[in-house]
Scaffold this active site. Sequence first.
Site, short mmCIF file in Angstrom:
data_model
loop_
_atom_site.label_atom_id
_atom_site.label_comp_id
_atom_site.label_asym_id
_atom_site.label_seq_id
_atom_site.Cartn_x
_atom_site.Cartn_y
_atom_site.Cartn_z
N LYS A 297 0.81 -1.23 0.00
CA LYS A 297 0.00 0.00 0.00
C LYS A 297 0.84 1.27 0.00
CE LYS A 297 -4.33 -1.65 2.00
NZ LYS A 297 -5.28 -1.58 3.10
N ASP A 333 -10.13 2.93 1.53
CA ASP A 333 -10.31 2.36 2.88
C ASP A 333 -11.00 3.37 3.80
OD1 ASP A 333 -9.28 -0.18 2.54
OD2 ASP A 333 -7.22 0.41 3.02
P1 NAP Z 1 -0.70 -3.74 8.73
O1 NAP Z 1 -0.35 -2.56 7.90
O2 NAP Z 1 0.17 -4.94 8.71
O3 NAP Z 1 -0.85 -3.25 10.25
C1 NAP Z 1 -1.18 -4.12 11.26
C2 NAP Z 1 -1.12 -3.39 12.59
O4 NAP Z 1 -1.49 -4.34 13.58
C3 NAP Z 1 0.29 -2.91 12.96
O5 NAP Z 1 0.19 -1.72 13.67
C4 NAP Z 1 0.79 -4.03 13.84
O6 NAP Z 1 1.75 -3.63 14.77
C5 NAP Z 1 -0.47 -4.42 14.55
N1 NAP Z 1 -0.38 -5.78 15.08
C6 NAP Z 1 -0.09 -6.90 14.39
N2 NAP Z 1 -0.10 -7.96 15.22
C7 NAP Z 1 -0.39 -7.48 16.45
C8 NAP Z 1 -0.51 -8.08 17.72
N3 NAP Z 1 -0.33 -9.40 17.87
N4 NAP Z 1 -0.80 -7.29 18.78
C9 NAP Z 1 -0.96 -5.97 18.62
N5 NAP Z 1 -0.84 -5.33 17.43
C10 NAP Z 1 -0.56 -6.08 16.36
O7 NAP Z 1 -2.16 -4.27 8.36
P2 NAP Z 1 -3.41 -3.38 7.89
O8 NAP Z 1 -3.47 -3.32 6.41
O9 NAP Z 1 -3.40 -2.12 8.64
O10 NAP Z 1 -4.63 -4.32 8.33
C11 NAP Z 1 -4.96 -4.51 9.69
C12 NAP Z 1 -6.20 -5.38 9.80
O11 NAP Z 1 -7.30 -4.71 9.22
C13 NAP Z 1 -6.05 -6.69 9.06
O12 NAP Z 1 -6.64 -7.71 9.82
C14 NAP Z 1 -6.86 -6.48 7.79
O13 NAP Z 1 -7.40 -7.68 7.29
C15 NAP Z 1 -7.95 -5.56 8.28
N6 NAP Z 1 -8.47 -4.73 7.19
C16 NAP Z 1 -9.80 -4.83 6.91
C17 NAP Z 1 -10.35 -4.06 5.92
C18 NAP Z 1 -11.80 -4.18 5.62
O14 NAP Z 1 -12.22 -3.75 4.52
N7 NAP Z 1 -12.60 -4.70 6.51
C19 NAP Z 1 -9.52 -3.20 5.16
C20 NAP Z 1 -8.17 -3.11 5.48
C21 NAP Z 1 -7.66 -3.89 6.49
P3 NAP Z 1 3.31 -3.51 14.41
O15 NAP Z 1 3.41 -2.33 13.48
O16 NAP Z 1 3.94 -3.33 15.70
O17 NAP Z 1 3.67 -4.79 13.73
#
Ligand code: NAP
Length: 506
Positions: A297, A333
């Site tokens: 992204k 998003d």
């Molecule tokens: P990302 O860029 O990888 O960010 C994930 C975030 O979660 C980071 O801040 C990470 O922390 C944190 N994290 C990961 N594992 C963790 C844990 N065990 N405990 C606490 N924090 C944790 O992912 P993203 O794109 O933002 O997506 C995040 C979630 O949103 C995903 O599950 C995705 O499927 C969902 N999502 C849903 C939609 C929808 O349309 N419904 C759209 C986008 C995303 P660190 O930086 O410290 O690793």
Amino acid sequence: MNQGKICVSICGKTVAEVLGRIEQARDLADVIEVRFDYLLPEEIDPLLEILATRPEQLIITFRPEHQGGARSLSRDERIAFWNKVAVRLSAETLVDLECDMDFTVNIESDRIIGSAHRFDDRPTDPSQYFEHYFDELLQFSSGARKLAVAVNDASDAVDVWKLLIESGQPAIAIGMGEAGKWTRILALAYGAFLTYASLDSTDVVAPGQISAAELRDVFRVKEIDARTHVYAVLAGNTSYSLSPYMQNAAFRQADVDAVFVPMQVGNLDAFIRRMVNGATREIELHFKGFSVTNPHKQSIIRHLDHIDETARKIGAVNTVKIDHGKRIGYNTDAVGFITPLSNIFDDLRGSRATVVGAGGAARACVYALKKAGADVTILARDSAKGSAMAEEFDVRFERLTTGHQHLSTDILVNATPLGTTGEHEQKSIASANELAGLQLVYDLVYNPAETKLIKEARAAGVKTLGGLDMLIAQGARQFEIWTGGVAPVDEMRAAVEQRLKQSYAA
Ligand code: NAP
């Protein structure tokens, strides 16, 4: 519409099993491949006798293990098998012979598919490798040539795809594995002799094979051609993506001549250079847009000609539109996130909202909440990342701890993968006790629909919102950016729900 055929691969240990599967495949397949290497040796002769009288177009295959077959086959076994086949071929039947065979078979060469399958021995210079196999395949048969190579990255399949474009004869070019799925989906549109499919999702005989029903009904592989616009989800792992189901349903409903394919991309630079950029690309697939997800992204931004204001402020792009060769980046998003929330809260001004996570999705949530006038706090485990982000968006930061979390907020948003099917499924950022008194818990995770966090919130009597509504709203906006039309939201939702149901059942 194209002239290509869907070939369903059938394997079974006994005559009865194979015949049962042929019956199941009849409505789905134009051609049926019978994999004799899966058959018990004593069942081979009886099955050959029966197949000689069948009306379906068949391909007979007896593949040794090193070419991806079910068992090792000696040279003598292979010779004896093909000699038997030669005297029992029905008029429509073709045979698949591996181009490493060092013996001749008395079968007309135009009934032979000359094939090569490689799984793990790609040299550092792929062009030499492919020249070698092209030469062998070209000598081998006057029928179709088939090259199937395991790939880890979508753009690695470009070399294989060239067989289709450059061979000048009927060809089958397959990138095996999740990263090569696009070659199976687009094959018929680009003149492939056929594309292979599994009978169903539990009967996959080669890596990355897609079921025949999905190829026909989701990707509509027989209805597309080389003028069809191609869209793709770019992700490090496309195997969980629901976007192909959602967007293909939308294209079908809106009668748009377009197909949406998974593109599993590790090396984004190579993908853009070899497959997208007009000045450097090696093949032309008529890409019109991308849905972009982890981990691309932010890295996609350097490959854009223009970025829209919202995406620039969020610092992440999840949508690319390709217009007259120019790549324009958007972020849907934020609108996807706020649309279902606005259906619950008429006015977010003054509401306290806490967003857990500091990744790409959290950025879009914080941006949208701030814009709507909410009082926002970022709660993240990485202090440096979280506080930098808080400073950028001018909101508060708190560190997420593993112990008891004091949540003084009205709305809690989970923008981490916690709760997602798999290793994180039983995890929740907060318990019912900690959630008591909140107005809303919004979990971006949609798989499963009812996450542990949602269950905890329900137990605490707190209103909930799952991630499915956001997924559909952000996808609907993508559709509108790409096509300029109104997104058929009901069909998109139905396609996503059906796919989720199927994956739970599997
Ligand atoms: P990302 O860029 O990888 O960010 C994930 C975030 O979660 C980071 O801040 C990470 O922390 C944190 N994290 C990961 N594992 C963790 C844990 N065990 N405990 C606490 N924090 C944790 O992912 P993203 O794109 O933002 O997506 C995040 C979630 O949103 C995903 O599950 C995705 O499927 C969902 N999502 C849903 C939609 C929808 O349309 N419904 C759209 C986008 C995303 P660190 O930086 O410290 O690793």
